[in-house]
Write an enzyme that holds these catalytic residues in place. Structure first.
Site, PDB file in Angstrom:
ATOM      1  N   CYS A  40       5.388   4.591  17.942  1.00 54.76           N
ATOM      2  CA  CYS A  40       6.678   4.849  18.590  1.00 54.76           C
ATOM      3  C   CYS A  40       7.711   5.110  17.506  1.00 54.76           C
ATOM      4  CB  CYS A  40       7.110   3.661  19.431  1.00 54.76           C
ATOM      5  SG  CYS A  40       5.961   3.309  20.735  1.00 54.76           S
ATOM      6  N   SER A  43      -3.446  -3.810   0.236  1.00 57.09           N
ATOM      7  CA  SER A  43      -2.211  -4.511   0.572  1.00 57.09           C
ATOM      8  C   SER A  43      -2.520  -5.947   0.987  1.00 57.09           C
ATOM      9  CB  SER A  43      -1.539  -3.766   1.731  1.00 57.09           C
ATOM     10  OG  SER A  43      -0.325  -4.371   2.067  1.00 57.09           O
ATOM     11  N   ALA A  44      -1.708  -6.911   0.498  1.00 54.89           N
ATOM     12  CA  ALA A  44      -2.000  -8.326   0.769  1.00 54.89           C
ATOM     13  C   ALA A  44      -1.862  -8.706   2.237  1.00 54.89           C
ATOM     14  CB  ALA A  44      -1.077  -9.209  -0.083  1.00 54.89           C
ATOM     15  N   HIS A  45      -0.861  -8.114   2.919  1.00 52.50           N
ATOM     16  CA  HIS A  45      -0.583  -8.623   4.265  1.00 52.50           C
ATOM     17  C   HIS A  45      -1.608  -8.215   5.323  1.00 52.50           C
ATOM     18  CE1 HIS A  45       1.318  -5.168   6.526  1.00 52.50           C
ATOM     19  NE2 HIS A  45       1.447  -4.697   5.298  1.00 52.50           N
ATOM     20  N   ALA A  69       0.819  -1.220   0.000  1.00 53.61           N
ATOM     21  CA  ALA A  69       0.000   0.000   0.000  1.00 53.61           C
ATOM     22  C   ALA A  69       0.849   1.265   0.000  1.00 53.61           C
ATOM     23  CB  ALA A  69      -0.950  -0.009   1.187  1.00 53.61           C
ATOM     24  N   THR A  70       1.979   1.237   0.681  1.00 50.97           N
ATOM     25  CA  THR A  70       2.809   2.451   0.718  1.00 50.97           C
ATOM     26  C   THR A  70       3.230   2.844  -0.699  1.00 50.97           C
ATOM     27  OG1 THR A  70       3.609   1.903   2.918  1.00 50.97           O
ATOM     28  CG2 THR A  70       4.929   3.464   1.657  1.00 50.97           C
ATOM     29  N   ASN A  99      -6.641   3.012  10.345  1.00 49.18           N
ATOM     30  CA  ASN A  99      -5.894   1.852  10.845  1.00 49.18           C
ATOM     31  C   ASN A  99      -5.823   1.786  12.365  1.00 49.18           C
ATOM     32  OD1 ASN A  99      -4.316   4.143   9.710  1.00 49.18           O
ATOM     33  ND2 ASN A  99      -2.723   3.279  11.008  1.00 49.18           N
ATOM     34  N   GLN A 138      -7.077  -0.912   5.016  1.00 49.30           N
ATOM     35  CA  GLN A 138      -7.690  -1.587   6.163  1.00 49.30           C
ATOM     36  C   GLN A 138      -9.112  -2.067   5.861  1.00 49.30           C
ATOM     37  OE1 GLN A 138      -6.326  -2.425   9.057  1.00 49.30           O
ATOM     38  NE2 GLN A 138      -4.398  -1.320   8.906  1.00 49.30           N
ATOM     39  N   THR A 159      10.246  -6.692 -12.711  1.00 47.77           N
ATOM     40  CA  THR A 159       9.737  -8.059 -12.839  1.00 47.77           C
ATOM     41  C   THR A 159       8.691  -8.325 -11.767  1.00 47.77           C
ATOM     42  OG1 THR A 159      11.842  -8.783 -13.741  1.00 47.77           O
ATOM     43  CG2 THR A 159      10.422 -10.501 -12.801  1.00 47.77           C
TER      44      THR A 159
HETATM   45  C1  LIG Z   1      -4.266   2.628   6.268  1.00 46.20           C
HETATM   46  C2  LIG Z   1      -2.931   2.109   5.822  1.00 46.20           C
HETATM   47  N1  LIG Z   1      -2.351   2.619   4.738  1.00 46.20           N
HETATM   48  C3  LIG Z   1      -1.169   2.184   4.291  1.00 46.20           C
HETATM   49  C4  LIG Z   1      -0.478   1.189   4.950  1.00 46.20           C
HETATM   50  C5  LIG Z   1       0.844   0.708   4.417  1.00 46.20           C
HETATM   51  O1  LIG Z   1       0.717  -0.585   3.907  1.00 46.20           O
HETATM   52  P1  LIG Z   1       1.954  -1.470   3.449  1.00 46.20           P
HETATM   53  O2  LIG Z   1       2.485  -2.101   4.694  1.00 46.20           O
HETATM   54  O3  LIG Z   1       1.379  -2.484   2.508  1.00 46.20           O
HETATM   55  O4  LIG Z   1       2.932  -0.586   2.778  1.00 46.20           O
HETATM   56  C6  LIG Z   1      -1.041   0.630   6.101  1.00 46.20           C
HETATM   57  C7  LIG Z   1      -0.315  -0.400   6.872  1.00 46.20           C
HETATM   58  O5  LIG Z   1       0.056  -0.201   8.000  1.00 46.20           O
HETATM   59  C8  LIG Z   1      -2.302   1.095   6.550  1.00 46.20           C
HETATM   60  O6  LIG Z   1      -2.883   0.603   7.645  1.00 46.20           O
END
Ligand SMILES: Cc1ncc(COP(=O)(O)O)c(C=O)c1O
Length: 386
Positions: A329, A202-204, A74-75, A154, A182, A243
């Site tokens: 933190c 984001s997958a994780h 996502a970042t 989040n 989220q 890739t």
């Molecule tokens: C609302 C939100 N945006 C973006 C991110 C970033 O996601 P990623 O870890 O896939 O870069 C997170 C993850 O903490 C999130 O909760």
């Protein structure tokens, strides 16, 4: 049998679902082709897997497969969306609207764009964490090119009124980007209904692997143009070279397919566990819920514990339960969360808040243990405040 520590930090990340892992494994060893290899079966097999994953991701958010760009998470998607839009549309207007409770990925990208000449408005939020749509409307200027408002927060799980934001943006020909990291997989997300132009996931966060995500980029009404932020071989329609991470993409696709099937039942089950946790804990006089209770993700509970030391509370809970405080933190000195602060909570309360993030693998027994343990610790600390 309970297994310790109990994991209640599912908004930070989730365990990979065993079904997702199984789906991914062959793509590390047997089917290790590069999807850009056009002349042999290794490449075709990988390309086929990517095609399937693209369909699975698109289906979950009601998009077209061609509108999905795979990224590293996502970042990266946020960076591509905001910087990519500004590079293309900045000549038409330099004003961007976002919100003070966004994830750092959005806030810091906004700061970066300010250095490049953007004018960014950070909307305040109401006490319950939602934005005021009248304030949004009055912040819009003739040179506004992008509204970037997250779908679900989040830290608190609070949902923003995406559909109404989409309508406001559409009526003024402004692009609407939403960070849905989220929300996707936890609540229904529909880019058509909500008139969303760009969306990241984001997958994780949805029981897939780390290091892979996607950006939805609308191709019709309007066709959104983006400047690539990573140049190279022209992968992903030229929007993101490099890739492709085939095992990761296969995992993301499978995670989305499972979410599509299970979301309805899962939301009900997890929501009732969360509600039980809150019902029990808020019987204690010093525990309250942060954020809008009605418009919220089903799996999050952000609770304020007043009158006790937040640090001691977290340390005590963390002996057997993995939760995190609402505060990020970023240095040796823990700062109160910017989200809770923006909601007007005093530092003392913001520092004493804890996020309980439930997930697919959270059991009723774990919830029962958590309720009893947190009650006991809270009682002990209120009896002898430090
Ligand atoms: C609302 C939100 N945006 C973006 C991110 C970033 O996601 P990623 O870890 O896939 O870069 C997170 C993850 O903490 C999130 O909760």
């Amino acid at each position: 049998m309970l297994k310790f520590p109990i994991y209640l930090d599912n908004n930070a990340t989730t365990a990979v679902d065993p079904e997702v892992l199984q789906e991914m494994l062959p793509y590390f060893s047997t089917h290790y082709g590069n999807s850009a290899s056009r002349t042999h079966s290794f490449g075709w097999y990988a390309e086929e897997a990517v095609k399937r994953a693209r369909e699975q991701v698109a289906q979950l958010i009601n998009a077209e497969p061609a509108e999905i760009v795979f990224t590293s998470g996502a970042t990266e998607s946020v960076n591509l969306a905001m910087k990519g839009v500004f590079e293309v549309y900045g000549a038409a207007g330099k004003h961007i609207i976002t919100c003070s409770t966004e994830h750092k990925a959005v806030l810091d990208t906004g700061r970066h764009l300010e250095k490049l000449g953007a004018d960014v408005t950070y909307l305040p939020v109401n006490k319950d964490g939602t934005i005021d749509l009248n304030v949004l409307e009055s912040a819009i200027r003739p040179d506004t090119v992008l509204i970037s408002i997250m779908l679900a927060n989040n830290e608190t799980g609070v949902l923003q009124p995406a559909k109404r934001i989409g309508a406001i943006a559409k009526a003024r020909d402004i692009l609407f980007f939403t960070d849905a990291t989220q929300a996707v997989g936890k609540i229904p997300v529909d880019v058509q209904q909500d008139q969303i132009d760009l969306l990241c996931l984001s997958a994780h966060k949805i029981y897939g692997p780390k290091g892979v995500g996607a950006l939805y980029v609308r191709r019709k009404n309007p066709r959104v143009k983006l400047a690539a932020q990573i140049d190279g071989g022209g992968h992903e329609n030229g929007m993101r070279s490099g890739t492709l991470n085939i095992p990761g993409i296969v995992g993301l696709g499978k995670a989305c397919a499972i979410a599509s099937q299970q979301m309805h039942d899962e939301t009900r089950r997890i929501g009732s566990l969360r509600d039980q946790l809150e019902k029990e804990l808020t019987t204690m006089h010093n525990i309250t819920i942060n954020g809008n209770i009605e418009h919220r993700l089903p799996n999050v509970s952000n609770l304020a514990f007043s009158g006790i030391s937040g640090n001691t509370l977290l340390t005590e809970i963390n002996r057997t339960i993995a939760v995190s405080s609402g505060s990020a933190c970023t240095s040796a000195k823990p700062e109160p969360s910017h989200v809770l602060r923006s909601m007007g909570l005093p530092d003392g309360i913001a520092k004493n808040s804890i996020r309980f993030g439930l997930g697919r693998f959270t059991s009723w027994e774990e919830m029962e243990y958590t309720i009893n343990t947190v009650k006991t610790i809270n009682q002990k600390l209120t009896d002898s405040p430090t």
